[in-house]
Design a protein around this motif. Structure first.
Motif, PDB file in Angstrom:
ATOM      1  N   LEU A  54      20.833  72.193  40.151  1.00 12.53           N
ATOM      2  CA  LEU A  54      21.818  71.952  39.094  1.00 12.53           C
ATOM      3  C   LEU A  54      22.491  70.594  39.270  1.00 12.53           C
ATOM      4  O   LEU A  54      22.718  69.872  38.284  1.00 12.53           O
ATOM      5  N   ALA A  55      22.808  70.222  40.509  1.00 12.28           N
ATOM      6  CA  ALA A  55      23.410  68.908  40.753  1.00 12.28           C
ATOM      7  C   ALA A  55      22.439  67.805  40.372  1.00 12.28           C
ATOM      8  O   ALA A  55      22.825  66.789  39.770  1.00 12.28           O
ATOM      9  N   ALA A  56      21.154  67.988  40.721  1.00 12.21           N
ATOM     10  CA  ALA A  56      20.150  66.996  40.348  1.00 12.21           C
ATOM     11  C   ALA A  56      20.005  66.905  38.830  1.00 12.21           C
ATOM     12  O   ALA A  56      19.825  65.813  38.273  1.00 12.21           O
ATOM     13  N   MET A  57      20.094  68.051  38.142  1.00 12.22           N
ATOM     14  CA  MET A  57      20.028  68.050  36.680  1.00 12.22           C
ATOM     15  C   MET A  57      21.241  67.343  36.078  1.00 12.22           C
ATOM     16  O   MET A  57      21.121  66.633  35.069  1.00 12.22           O
ATOM     17  N   ALA A  58      22.417  67.527  36.706  1.00 11.70           N
ATOM     18  CA  ALA A  58      23.601  66.792  36.251  1.00 11.70           C
ATOM     19  C   ALA A  58      23.371  65.293  36.412  1.00 11.70           C
ATOM     20  O   ALA A  58      23.764  64.488  35.563  1.00 11.70           O
ATOM     21  N   GLY A  59      22.698  64.919  37.505  1.00 14.20           N
ATOM     22  CA  GLY A  59      22.363  63.510  37.706  1.00 14.20           C
ATOM     23  C   GLY A  59      21.365  63.004  36.698  1.00 14.20           C
ATOM     24  O   GLY A  59      21.532  61.925  36.114  1.00 14.20           O
ATOM     25  N   TRP A  60      20.318  63.773  36.459  1.00 10.34           N
ATOM     26  CA  TRP A  60      19.281  63.352  35.520  1.00 10.34           C
ATOM     27  C   TRP A  60      19.834  63.239  34.100  1.00 10.34           C
ATOM     28  O   TRP A  60      19.530  62.288  33.386  1.00 10.34           O
ATOM     29  N   ASP A 113      20.172  60.045  31.655  1.00 12.52           N
ATOM     30  CA  ASP A 113      19.678  60.012  30.282  1.00 12.52           C
ATOM     31  C   ASP A 113      20.785  59.701  29.283  1.00 12.52           C
ATOM     32  O   ASP A 113      20.517  59.256  28.171  1.00 12.52           O
ATOM     33  N   ALA A 114      22.024  59.925  29.701  1.00 14.03           N
ATOM     34  CA  ALA A 114      23.172  59.596  28.845  1.00 14.03           C
ATOM     35  C   ALA A 114      23.666  58.169  29.070  1.00 14.03           C
ATOM     36  O   ALA A 114      24.639  57.742  28.442  1.00 14.03           O
ATOM     37  N   GLY A 115      23.016  57.435  29.974  1.00 21.61           N
ATOM     38  CA  GLY A 115      23.406  56.061  30.244  1.00 21.61           C
ATOM     39  C   GLY A 115      24.561  55.926  31.222  1.00 21.61           C
ATOM     40  O   GLY A 115      25.124  54.845  31.373  1.00 21.61           O
ATOM     41  N   GLU A 116      24.906  57.013  31.928  1.00 18.33           N
ATOM     42  CA  GLU A 116      25.986  56.978  32.915  1.00 18.33           C
ATOM     43  C   GLU A 116      25.355  56.905  34.310  1.00 18.33           C
ATOM     44  O   GLU A 116      25.262  57.886  35.041  1.00 18.33           O
ATOM     45  N   TYR A 117      24.943  55.682  34.677  1.00 17.66           N
ATOM     46  CA  TYR A 117      24.080  55.501  35.845  1.00 17.66           C
ATOM     47  C   TYR A 117      24.811  55.719  37.167  1.00 17.66           C
ATOM     48  O   TYR A 117      24.225  56.239  38.124  1.00 17.66           O
ATOM     49  N   GLY A 118      26.080  55.337  37.242  1.00 18.94           N
ATOM     50  CA  GLY A 118      26.827  55.583  38.462  1.00 18.94           C
ATOM     51  C   GLY A 118      27.013  57.065  38.725  1.00 18.94           C
ATOM     52  O   GLY A 118      26.912  57.538  39.864  1.00 18.94           O
ATOM     53  N   MET A 119      27.286  57.824  37.672  1.00 21.86           N
ATOM     54  CA  MET A 119      27.420  59.269  37.812  1.00 21.86           C
ATOM     55  C   MET A 119      26.082  59.903  38.178  1.00 21.86           C
ATOM     56  O   MET A 119      26.020  60.850  38.974  1.00 21.86           O
ATOM     57  N   ALA A 120      25.006  59.389  37.608  1.00 22.16           N
ATOM     58  CA  ALA A 120      23.680  59.895  37.958  1.00 22.16           C
ATOM     59  C   ALA A 120      23.429  59.734  39.450  1.00 22.16           C
ATOM     60  O   ALA A 120      22.944  60.661  40.122  1.00 22.16           O
ATOM     61  N   LEU A 158      15.294  56.231  38.478  1.00 22.77           N
ATOM     62  CA  LEU A 158      16.547  55.561  38.147  1.00 22.77           C
ATOM     63  C   LEU A 158      16.563  54.129  38.671  1.00 22.77           C
ATOM     64  O   LEU A 158      16.900  53.179  37.946  1.00 22.77           O
ATOM     65  N   GLN A 159      16.197  53.944  39.923  1.00 19.99           N
ATOM     66  CA  GLN A 159      16.229  52.614  40.527  1.00 19.99           C
ATOM     67  C   GLN A 159      15.278  51.651  39.829  1.00 19.99           C
ATOM     68  O   GLN A 159      15.655  50.513  39.506  1.00 19.99           O
ATOM     69  N   THR A 160      14.048  52.083  39.582  1.00 20.35           N
ATOM     70  CA  THR A 160      13.075  51.202  38.939  1.00 20.35           C
ATOM     71  C   THR A 160      13.529  50.836  37.530  1.00 20.35           C
ATOM     72  O   THR A 160      13.453  49.675  37.128  1.00 20.35           O
ATOM     73  N   SER A 161      14.032  51.810  36.795  1.00 15.21           N
ATOM     74  CA  SER A 161      14.460  51.551  35.419  1.00 15.21           C
ATOM     75  C   SER A 161      15.649  50.604  35.346  1.00 15.21           C
ATOM     76  O   SER A 161      15.807  49.871  34.368  1.00 15.21           O
ATOM     77  N   LEU A 162      16.487  50.589  36.381  1.00 15.56           N
ATOM     78  CA  LEU A 162      17.665  49.717  36.385  1.00 15.56           C
ATOM     79  C   LEU A 162      17.382  48.346  36.989  1.00 15.56           C
ATOM     80  O   LEU A 162      18.296  47.544  37.166  1.00 15.56           O
ATOM     81  N   GLY A 163      16.105  48.076  37.301  1.00 16.08           N
ATOM     82  CA  GLY A 163      15.748  46.747  37.778  1.00 16.08           C
ATOM     83  C   GLY A 163      15.675  46.603  39.281  1.00 16.08           C
ATOM     84  O   GLY A 163      15.725  45.472  39.796  1.00 16.08           O
ATOM     85  N   TYR A 164      15.515  47.723  39.994  1.00 20.49           N
ATOM     86  CA  TYR A 164      15.381  47.693  41.453  1.00 20.49           C
ATOM     87  C   TYR A 164      14.064  48.356  41.854  1.00 20.49           C
ATOM     88  O   TYR A 164      14.061  49.400  42.532  1.00 20.49           O
ATOM     89  N   PRO A 165      12.929  47.788  41.456  1.00 19.96           N
ATOM     90  CA  PRO A 165      11.657  48.464  41.700  1.00 19.96           C
ATOM     91  C   PRO A 165      11.285  48.599  43.173  1.00 19.96           C
ATOM     92  O   PRO A 165      10.634  49.579  43.548  1.00 19.96           O
ATOM     93  N   SER A 166      11.700  47.646  44.003  1.00 19.30           N
ATOM     94  CA  SER A 166      11.398  47.784  45.438  1.00 19.30           C
ATOM     95  C   SER A 166      12.126  48.984  46.015  1.00 19.30           C
ATOM     96  O   SER A 166      11.569  49.741  46.826  1.00 19.30           O
ATOM     97  N   ASP A 167      13.380  49.189  45.601  1.00 19.32           N
ATOM     98  CA  ASP A 167      14.109  50.378  46.025  1.00 19.32           C
ATOM     99  C   ASP A 167      13.445  51.633  45.469  1.00 19.32           C
ATOM    100  O   ASP A 167      13.392  52.672  46.140  1.00 19.32           O
ATOM    101  N   GLY A 168      12.962  51.542  44.219  1.00 18.04           N
ATOM    102  CA  GLY A 168      12.281  52.675  43.619  1.00 18.04           C
ATOM    103  C   GLY A 168      11.039  53.071  44.386  1.00 18.04           C
ATOM    104  O   GLY A 168      10.763  54.265  44.585  1.00 18.04           O
TER     105      GLY A 168
END
Length: 360
Positions: free
Chosen positions: A121-127, A131-138, A168-178
Protein backbone atom coordinates in the motif's frame (compact mmCIF):
# COMPACT_ATOMS: atom_id res chain seq x y z
CA UNK A 1 10.90 -0.30 12.61
CA UNK A 2 8.88 1.69 15.14
CA UNK A 3 10.50 4.80 13.68
CA UNK A 4 9.43 3.83 10.17
CA UNK A 5 5.87 3.18 11.30
CA UNK A 6 5.70 6.50 13.09
CA UNK A 7 7.13 8.36 10.10
CA UNK A 8 4.69 6.74 7.69
CA UNK A 9 1.73 7.39 9.98
CA UNK A 10 2.69 11.06 10.35
CA UNK A 11 3.31 11.44 6.62
CA UNK A 12 -0.03 9.89 5.73
CA UNK A 13 -1.92 11.91 8.31
CA UNK A 14 -0.40 15.20 7.13
CA UNK A 15 -0.92 14.19 3.51
CA UNK A 16 -4.63 13.68 4.12
CA UNK A 17 -5.37 16.66 6.36
CA UNK A 18 -2.85 19.31 5.35
CA UNK A 19 -2.09 18.79 1.67
CA UNK A 20 -0.85 22.35 1.15
CA UNK A 21 2.14 21.66 3.40
CA UNK A 22 3.36 18.77 1.26
CA UNK A 23 2.46 19.83 -2.27
CA UNK A 24 5.93 21.24 -2.98
CA UNK A 25 8.05 18.40 -1.53
CA UNK A 26 10.96 18.03 -4.00
CA UNK A 27 12.49 14.85 -5.36
CA UNK A 28 16.08 14.53 -4.08
CA UNK A 29 18.15 12.05 -6.07
CA UNK A 30 20.88 11.65 -3.45
CA UNK A 31 18.35 10.84 -0.74
CA UNK A 32 18.07 7.27 -2.03
CA UNK A 33 21.74 6.42 -1.46
CA UNK A 34 21.24 5.50 2.20
CA UNK A 35 18.11 3.35 1.60
CA UNK A 36 20.08 1.50 -1.08
CA UNK A 37 22.96 0.83 1.32
CA UNK A 38 20.60 -0.25 4.08
CA UNK A 39 18.72 -2.58 1.76
CA UNK A 40 21.88 -4.22 0.43
CA UNK A 41 23.07 -4.67 4.02
CA UNK A 42 19.77 -6.37 4.82
CA UNK A 43 20.27 -8.71 1.86
CA UNK A 44 23.83 -9.55 2.89
CA UNK A 45 22.77 -10.34 6.45
CA UNK A 46 19.96 -12.67 5.40
CA UNK A 47 20.56 -16.25 6.45
CA UNK A 48 22.32 -18.43 3.91
CA UNK A 49 19.76 -20.49 2.08
CA UNK A 50 16.89 -18.43 3.42
CA UNK A 51 13.77 -19.48 1.48
CA UNK A 52 12.22 -16.80 -0.66
CA UNK A 53 8.87 -15.63 0.61
CA UNK A 54 6.08 -15.36 -1.91
CA UNK A 55 3.28 -13.46 -0.18
CA UNK A 56 -0.09 -14.90 -1.09
CA UNK A 57 -3.38 -13.05 -1.01
CA UNK A 58 -5.03 -14.07 2.24
CA UNK A 59 -8.18 -16.17 2.32
CA UNK A 60 -8.81 -14.86 5.80
CA UNK A 61 -7.12 -13.35 8.81
CA UNK A 62 -6.14 -9.82 9.67
CA UNK A 63 -4.61 -8.94 6.29
CA UNK A 64 -7.61 -9.95 4.16
CA UNK A 65 -9.12 -6.42 4.02
CA UNK A 66 -5.75 -4.98 2.99
CA UNK A 67 -5.40 -7.43 0.11
CA UNK A 68 -8.94 -6.68 -1.05
CA UNK A 69 -8.29 -2.93 -1.06
CA UNK A 70 -4.97 -3.40 -2.86
CA UNK A 71 -6.80 -5.13 -5.71
CA UNK A 72 -9.47 -2.41 -5.80
CA UNK A 73 -6.97 0.45 -5.86
CA UNK A 74 -4.84 -1.30 -8.46
CA UNK A 75 -7.80 -1.71 -10.82
CA UNK A 76 -8.77 1.96 -10.47
CA UNK A 77 -5.17 3.10 -10.94
CA UNK A 78 -4.73 1.14 -14.17
CA UNK A 79 -7.99 2.40 -15.64
CA UNK A 80 -8.10 6.02 -14.54
CA UNK A 81 -4.57 6.96 -13.46
CA UNK A 82 -2.82 7.51 -10.16
CA UNK A 83 -4.06 11.04 -9.55
CA UNK A 84 -7.63 9.69 -9.52
CA UNK A 85 -7.01 7.17 -6.74
CA UNK A 86 -4.07 8.63 -4.82
CA UNK A 87 -6.02 10.30 -2.00
CA UNK A 88 -8.06 7.16 -1.37
CA UNK A 89 -4.89 5.03 -1.06
CA UNK A 90 -3.23 7.46 1.35
CA UNK A 91 -6.39 7.78 3.47
CA UNK A 92 -6.80 4.00 3.73
CA UNK A 93 -3.12 3.47 4.47
CA UNK A 94 -3.13 6.11 7.20
CA UNK A 95 -6.46 5.38 8.86
CA UNK A 96 -6.95 1.65 8.39
CA UNK A 97 -3.76 -0.19 7.48
CA UNK A 98 -1.31 1.49 9.85
CA UNK A 99 -3.39 0.93 13.02
CA UNK A 100 -3.64 -2.75 12.08
CA UNK A 101 0.11 -3.06 11.56
CA UNK A 102 0.88 -1.32 14.86
CA UNK A 103 -1.13 -3.77 16.95
CA UNK A 104 1.05 -5.99 19.10
CA UNK A 105 0.88 -9.66 20.01
CA UNK A 106 0.27 -11.20 16.57
CA UNK A 107 1.68 -14.50 15.36
CA UNK A 108 4.91 -14.23 13.35
CA UNK A 109 3.30 -15.27 10.06
CA UNK A 110 0.44 -12.81 10.50
CA UNK A 111 2.88 -10.07 11.51
CA UNK A 112 4.87 -10.54 8.30
CA UNK A 113 1.78 -10.67 6.11
CA UNK A 114 0.47 -7.40 7.57
CA UNK A 115 3.80 -5.67 7.07
CA UNK A 116 4.04 -6.96 3.51
CA UNK A 117 0.52 -5.76 2.65
CA UNK A 118 1.21 -2.37 4.26
CA UNK A 119 4.45 -2.17 2.25
CA UNK A 120 2.48 -2.75 -0.93
CA UNK A 121 0.00 0.00 0.00
CA UNK A 122 2.85 2.41 0.77
CA UNK A 123 4.45 1.58 -2.58
CA UNK A 124 1.08 2.17 -4.28
CA UNK A 125 0.84 5.55 -2.53
CA UNK A 126 4.27 6.28 -3.98
CA UNK A 127 3.39 5.10 -7.46
CA UNK A 128 0.13 7.06 -7.54
CA UNK A 129 1.98 10.14 -6.23
CA UNK A 130 4.44 9.69 -9.09
CA UNK A 131 1.57 9.43 -11.55
CA UNK A 132 0.06 12.58 -10.06
CA UNK A 133 3.32 14.49 -10.60
CA UNK A 134 4.18 14.66 -6.88
CA UNK A 135 7.68 13.24 -7.21
CA UNK A 136 9.00 14.08 -3.75
CA UNK A 137 6.04 12.36 -2.13
CA UNK A 138 6.51 9.39 -4.43
CA UNK A 139 10.09 9.08 -3.24
CA UNK A 140 9.06 9.23 0.42
CA UNK A 141 6.30 6.64 0.19
CA UNK A 142 8.39 4.21 -1.86
CA UNK A 143 11.31 4.48 0.56
CA UNK A 144 9.05 3.85 3.55
CA UNK A 145 7.46 0.96 1.66
CA UNK A 146 10.91 -0.62 1.40
CA UNK A 147 11.37 -0.43 5.17
CA UNK A 148 8.05 -2.17 5.76
CA UNK A 149 8.89 -4.74 3.12
CA UNK A 150 12.14 -5.56 4.89
CA UNK A 151 10.15 -6.40 8.02
CA UNK A 152 7.77 -8.54 5.98
CA UNK A 153 10.67 -10.25 4.22
CA UNK A 154 9.05 -10.49 0.79
CA UNK A 155 11.79 -10.31 -1.83
CA UNK A 156 9.42 -10.29 -4.79
CA UNK A 157 7.68 -7.17 -3.50
CA UNK A 158 11.03 -5.64 -2.55
CA UNK A 159 12.24 -6.07 -6.11
CA UNK A 160 9.06 -4.50 -7.46
CA UNK A 161 9.42 -1.45 -5.22
CA UNK A 162 12.96 -1.01 -6.53
CA UNK A 163 11.56 -1.29 -10.07
CA UNK A 164 9.19 1.59 -9.29
CA UNK A 165 12.03 3.67 -7.87
CA UNK A 166 14.10 2.94 -10.97
CA UNK A 167 11.22 4.04 -13.21
CA UNK A 168 10.89 7.27 -11.22
CA UNK A 169 14.60 8.07 -11.36
CA UNK A 170 14.98 7.43 -15.09
CA UNK A 171 11.87 9.43 -15.94
CA UNK A 172 13.10 12.41 -13.90
CA UNK A 173 16.43 12.51 -15.73
CA UNK A 174 18.61 10.30 -13.52
CA UNK A 175 19.07 7.20 -15.70
CA UNK A 176 22.32 6.09 -14.06
CA UNK A 177 20.54 6.05 -10.71
CA UNK A 178 17.66 4.23 -12.38
CA UNK A 179 20.01 1.53 -13.63
CA UNK A 180 21.53 1.11 -10.18
CA UNK A 181 18.13 0.79 -8.50
CA UNK A 182 17.11 -1.82 -11.07
CA UNK A 183 20.29 -3.74 -10.26
CA UNK A 184 19.49 -3.56 -6.53
CA UNK A 185 16.07 -4.97 -7.38
CA UNK A 186 17.62 -7.76 -9.42
CA UNK A 187 19.89 -8.66 -6.52
CA UNK A 188 16.82 -8.72 -4.28
CA UNK A 189 14.64 -10.91 -6.46
CA UNK A 190 17.18 -13.17 -8.17
CA UNK A 191 16.35 -16.22 -6.02
CA UNK A 192 12.72 -15.35 -5.32
CA UNK A 193 11.21 -17.75 -7.82
CA UNK A 194 9.59 -14.91 -9.79
CA UNK A 195 10.67 -14.72 -13.44
CA UNK A 196 7.98 -12.09 -14.07
CA UNK A 197 9.45 -9.88 -11.37
CA UNK A 198 12.89 -10.25 -12.91
CA UNK A 199 11.42 -9.44 -16.32
CA UNK A 200 10.19 -6.07 -15.10
CA UNK A 201 13.50 -5.26 -13.41
CA UNK A 202 15.46 -6.06 -16.56
CA UNK A 203 13.04 -3.86 -18.51
CA UNK A 204 13.72 -1.01 -16.06
CA UNK A 205 17.46 -1.48 -16.47
CA UNK A 206 16.98 -1.37 -20.25
CA UNK A 207 15.00 1.88 -19.88
CA UNK A 208 17.85 3.43 -17.91
CA UNK A 209 20.51 2.34 -20.37
CA UNK A 210 18.41 3.54 -23.30
CA UNK A 211 18.07 6.97 -21.70
CA UNK A 212 21.87 6.98 -21.48
CA UNK A 213 22.01 5.98 -25.17
CA UNK A 214 23.86 2.78 -24.27
CA UNK A 215 22.43 0.62 -27.02
CA UNK A 216 24.43 -2.52 -26.25
CA UNK A 217 23.42 -2.76 -22.59
CA UNK A 218 19.84 -1.73 -23.29
CA UNK A 219 19.48 -4.52 -25.83
CA UNK A 220 21.16 -6.99 -23.46
CA UNK A 221 18.66 -6.29 -20.69
CA UNK A 222 15.75 -6.51 -23.11
CA UNK A 223 17.03 -9.95 -24.03
CA UNK A 224 17.29 -10.89 -20.34
CA UNK A 225 13.73 -9.64 -19.85
CA UNK A 226 12.47 -11.83 -22.69
CA UNK A 227 14.32 -14.83 -21.28
CA UNK A 228 12.81 -14.24 -17.84
CA UNK A 229 9.33 -13.99 -19.35
CA UNK A 230 9.88 -17.27 -21.20
CA UNK A 231 10.81 -19.00 -17.92
CA UNK A 232 7.60 -17.97 -16.19
CA UNK A 233 4.87 -20.58 -15.84
CA UNK A 234 2.24 -17.85 -15.65
CA UNK A 235 0.91 -15.43 -13.03
CA UNK A 236 -0.97 -18.17 -11.17
CA UNK A 237 2.35 -19.78 -10.29
CA UNK A 238 3.95 -16.58 -9.00
CA UNK A 239 3.49 -13.92 -6.36
CA UNK A 240 0.32 -11.80 -6.66
CA UNK A 241 2.55 -8.72 -6.71
CA UNK A 242 3.57 -9.54 -10.29
CA UNK A 243 0.28 -10.97 -11.54
CA UNK A 244 -0.31 -8.05 -13.91
CA UNK A 245 2.97 -8.56 -15.75
CA UNK A 246 2.85 -10.26 -19.13
CA UNK A 247 4.24 -9.95 -22.64
CA UNK A 248 2.02 -6.94 -23.33
CA UNK A 249 3.65 -5.12 -20.43
CA UNK A 250 7.05 -5.95 -21.89
CA UNK A 251 5.94 -4.70 -25.31
CA UNK A 252 5.04 -1.33 -23.82
CA UNK A 253 8.36 -0.95 -22.02
CA UNK A 254 10.31 -2.21 -25.02
CA UNK A 255 8.62 0.39 -27.22
CA UNK A 256 9.92 3.15 -24.94
CA UNK A 257 13.41 1.66 -24.99
CA UNK A 258 13.48 1.66 -28.79
CA UNK A 259 12.00 5.17 -28.87
CA UNK A 260 14.77 6.48 -26.62
CA UNK A 261 17.38 4.72 -28.76
CA UNK A 262 15.93 6.40 -31.88
CA UNK A 263 14.78 3.13 -33.45
CA UNK A 264 11.40 4.35 -34.71
CA UNK A 265 10.51 1.26 -36.71
CA UNK A 266 10.88 -1.17 -33.82
CA UNK A 267 9.32 1.30 -31.39
CA UNK A 268 6.30 1.51 -33.69
CA UNK A 269 5.91 -2.27 -33.80
CA UNK A 270 6.02 -2.65 -30.03
CA UNK A 271 3.85 0.40 -29.29
CA UNK A 272 1.20 -0.69 -31.79
CA UNK A 273 0.99 -4.12 -30.14
CA UNK A 274 0.76 -2.54 -26.69
CA UNK A 275 -2.04 -0.19 -27.76
CA UNK A 276 -3.92 -3.05 -29.38
CA UNK A 277 -3.89 -5.20 -26.27
CA UNK A 278 -4.45 -2.60 -23.55
CA UNK A 279 -7.85 -1.23 -24.52
CA UNK A 280 -9.13 -1.25 -20.92
CA UNK A 281 -6.08 0.42 -19.42
CA UNK A 282 -6.60 4.11 -19.94
CA UNK A 283 -3.18 5.26 -18.82
CA UNK A 284 -1.35 2.62 -20.82
CA UNK A 285 -3.41 3.53 -23.89
CA UNK A 286 -2.57 7.22 -23.56
CA UNK A 287 1.14 6.60 -23.03
CA UNK A 288 1.25 3.98 -25.77
CA UNK A 289 -0.39 6.32 -28.27
CA UNK A 290 2.15 9.03 -27.44
CA UNK A 291 5.07 6.63 -27.86
CA UNK A 292 3.55 5.44 -31.13
CA UNK A 293 3.27 9.06 -32.30
CA UNK A 294 6.95 9.67 -31.58
CA UNK A 295 7.90 6.44 -33.35
CA UNK A 296 6.02 7.58 -36.47
CA UNK A 297 7.74 10.95 -36.29
CA UNK A 298 11.17 9.31 -36.04
CA UNK A 299 10.39 7.65 -39.37
CA UNK A 300 9.29 10.89 -41.00
CA UNK A 301 5.57 9.97 -40.91
CA UNK A 302 4.11 13.29 -39.74
CA UNK A 303 0.47 12.58 -40.60
CA UNK A 304 0.47 9.21 -38.83
CA UNK A 305 2.23 10.77 -35.85
CA UNK A 306 -0.38 13.49 -35.50
CA UNK A 307 -3.23 11.00 -35.87
CA UNK A 308 -1.91 8.91 -32.99
CA UNK A 309 -1.21 12.01 -30.90
CA UNK A 310 -4.73 13.30 -31.42
CA UNK A 311 -6.10 9.99 -30.15
CA UNK A 312 -3.96 10.27 -27.01
CA UNK A 313 -5.08 13.87 -26.59
CA UNK A 314 -8.74 12.88 -26.82
CA UNK A 315 -8.26 10.32 -24.06
CA UNK A 316 -6.49 12.78 -21.80
CA UNK A 317 -8.98 15.53 -22.55
CA UNK A 318 -11.95 13.37 -21.65
CA UNK A 319 -11.31 13.91 -17.95
CA UNK A 320 -11.44 10.17 -17.18
CA UNK A 321 -7.67 9.71 -17.00
CA UNK A 322 -5.78 11.61 -14.32
CA UNK A 323 -2.15 10.76 -15.02
CA UNK A 324 0.74 13.20 -15.15
CA UNK A 325 2.90 10.47 -16.70
CA UNK A 326 0.49 10.27 -19.62
CA UNK A 327 0.58 14.05 -19.97
CA UNK A 328 4.37 14.09 -19.88
CA UNK A 329 4.55 11.42 -22.59
CA UNK A 330 2.44 13.58 -24.90
CA UNK A 331 4.43 16.68 -23.98
CA UNK A 332 7.58 14.82 -25.02
CA UNK A 333 6.00 14.17 -28.40
CA UNK A 334 5.00 17.83 -28.73
CA UNK A 335 8.60 18.85 -28.13
CA UNK A 336 9.67 16.60 -31.00
CA UNK A 337 7.37 18.57 -33.31
CA UNK A 338 9.51 21.70 -33.09
CA UNK A 339 11.21 21.18 -36.51
CA UNK A 340 7.72 21.00 -38.07
CA UNK A 341 6.24 24.02 -36.28
CA UNK A 342 5.47 25.83 -39.53
CA UNK A 343 3.16 23.04 -40.72
CA UNK A 344 -0.50 23.99 -40.39
CA UNK A 345 -1.46 20.56 -39.01
CA UNK A 346 1.22 20.87 -36.34
CA UNK A 347 0.10 24.34 -35.32
CA UNK A 348 -3.47 23.06 -35.03
CA UNK A 349 -2.40 20.13 -32.83
CA UNK A 350 -0.39 22.44 -30.57
CA UNK A 351 -3.38 24.76 -30.26
CA UNK A 352 -5.78 21.92 -29.40
CA UNK A 353 -3.32 20.38 -26.94
CA UNK A 354 -2.70 23.56 -24.93
CA UNK A 355 -5.67 23.13 -22.53
CA UNK A 356 -4.44 19.65 -21.60
CA UNK A 357 -0.66 20.02 -21.88
CA UNK A 358 -0.22 23.66 -21.01
CA UNK A 359 1.94 26.12 -22.93
CA UNK A 360 4.83 24.68 -24.90
Amino acid sequence: MDDALRTLAELGSTDVSRRSLLGGVPFVAGALADPQRQWLLWLSEAEDGQPARLAAASDGGAAEPLHYMIQTFDSMDNRFGGAHVRSAIVHYLSNQAMPMVQQRGRREAEHRELFTAAAKLAAMAGWSSYDAGEYGMAQRYMTLGLRLCGEGGDRVLGGQIWAGISHLQTSLGYPSDGVYSARVGLATAKDSGSPLGLMRLHAMAARGYAARRDQQKAHAHLRFAEESLARSRGPAQESPWVGYLDHHYLEAETAQVFRDLGDGKRAEQMAAESVRHNAQRGRRQAIGRSVLATAHLQQGQLDAALESAHTALERLGSGNIHSERSVQALRAFRAELEPFRREEAVREFVRQARPVLGAA
